[in-house]
Design a protein around this motif. Structure first.
Motif, PDB file in Angstrom:
ATOM      1  N   PHE A   1      42.391  47.249  37.177  1.00 44.53           N
ATOM      2  CA  PHE A   1      42.438  45.789  37.161  1.00 44.53           C
ATOM      3  C   PHE A   1      41.390  45.218  38.120  1.00 44.53           C
ATOM      4  CE2 PHE A   1      43.871  41.655  38.507  1.00 44.53           C
ATOM      5  CZ  PHE A   1      44.328  41.066  37.338  1.00 44.53           C
ATOM      6  N   ALA A   2      41.282  45.796  39.324  1.00 43.13           N
ATOM      7  CA  ALA A   2      40.332  45.300  40.326  1.00 43.13           C
ATOM      8  C   ALA A   2      38.893  45.434  39.835  1.00 43.13           C
ATOM      9  CB  ALA A   2      40.523  46.039  41.645  1.00 43.13           C
ATOM     10  N   ARG A   3      38.558  46.575  39.249  1.00 38.60           N
ATOM     11  CA  ARG A   3      37.199  46.764  38.719  1.00 38.60           C
ATOM     12  C   ARG A   3      36.891  45.743  37.625  1.00 38.60           C
ATOM     13  NH1 ARG A   3      38.408  52.241  39.139  1.00 38.60           N
ATOM     14  NH2 ARG A   3      38.914  52.348  36.931  1.00 38.60           N
ATOM     15  N   ASN A   4      37.846  45.534  36.731  1.00 40.16           N
ATOM     16  CA  ASN A   4      37.651  44.556  35.654  1.00 40.16           C
ATOM     17  C   ASN A   4      37.539  43.140  36.202  1.00 40.16           C
ATOM     18  OD1 ASN A   4      37.660  46.504  33.650  1.00 40.16           O
ATOM     19  ND2 ASN A   4      39.861  46.325  33.284  1.00 40.16           N
ATOM     20  N   ALA A   5      38.353  42.809  37.183  1.00 35.46           N
ATOM     21  CA  ALA A   5      38.315  41.470  37.778  1.00 35.46           C
ATOM     22  C   ALA A   5      36.967  41.223  38.455  1.00 35.46           C
ATOM     23  CB  ALA A   5      39.450  41.296  38.769  1.00 35.46           C
TER      24      ALA A   5
END
Length: 134
Positions: A17-21
Motif C-alpha cells: 500500500f505504501a509503495r502504491n501510495a
C-alpha cells in the motif's frame, strides 16, 4: 489514520500500500501505512507489559527507519539479539547509549514515527530507565 490504512491487517500489505501510495503521489498515506505496519508487527509480538510493548514497537520503528533510509528491507539483527538475551527494555537502554539511534531520528520524523523512537520510550517511562542506569 485514514480508513483505507486502518483496514490493512498484515504488515506486508502495508508495504505494498505504501509503495502504491508514494507512486500515486500520496506521501501522507504512505507514512500512515508504514506506521500501521510497525503497529501490526508490534501487536504480533508477545509482551508482558506496556513498557515492553513500547520497547518492541520502538525496535520495529528502528527497523523501519533503517529500511527506509537504505531503500531495502533491513533487520535490526543486533538489537533483536539484545532483546532476546536481555529483554526489550534493556535492549532499548543499550541502544540509547549508542550513536546509531541518533542518526535515524530524522528518518523517524520523516516517517511520522518520532513518538516511536528509543528516546520517546525513555521519556514515557523515565522511572524504569533511571532504575536501569543506577
Amino acid at each position: 489514520m485514514h480508513d483505507l490504512v486502518l483496514r490493512i491487517s498484515e504488515p506486508d500489505k502495508c508495504y505494498v500500500f505504501a509503495r502504491n501510495a508514494e507512486r500515486q503521489g500520496h506521501p501522507e498515506l504512505a507514512r500512515q501505512a508504514y506506521r500501521r505496519a510497525v503497529d501490526l508487527r508490534a501487536e504480533g509480538h508477545d509482551t508482558a507489559s506496556d513498557i515492553e510493548f513500547a520497547a518492541v514497537r520502538a525496535i520495529y520503528a528502528y527497523e523501519e527507519a533503517l529500511s527506509y533510509s537504505k531503500g531495502k528491507r533491513t533487520r535490526a539483527t543486533g538489537t533483536w539479539q539484545m532483546a532476546n538475551r536481555y529483554g526489550p527494555v534493556e535492549a532499548v537502554q543499550k541502544r540509547l547509549g549508542s550513536r546509531t539511534s541518533d542518526d535515524l531520528q530524522a528518518v523517524l520524523q520523516e516517517l511520522g514515527m518520532e513518538d516511536y523512537s528509543f528516546t520517546a520510550v525513555r521519556q514515557a517511562y523515565p522511572e524504569v530507565f533511571e532504575q536501569a542506569a543506577a
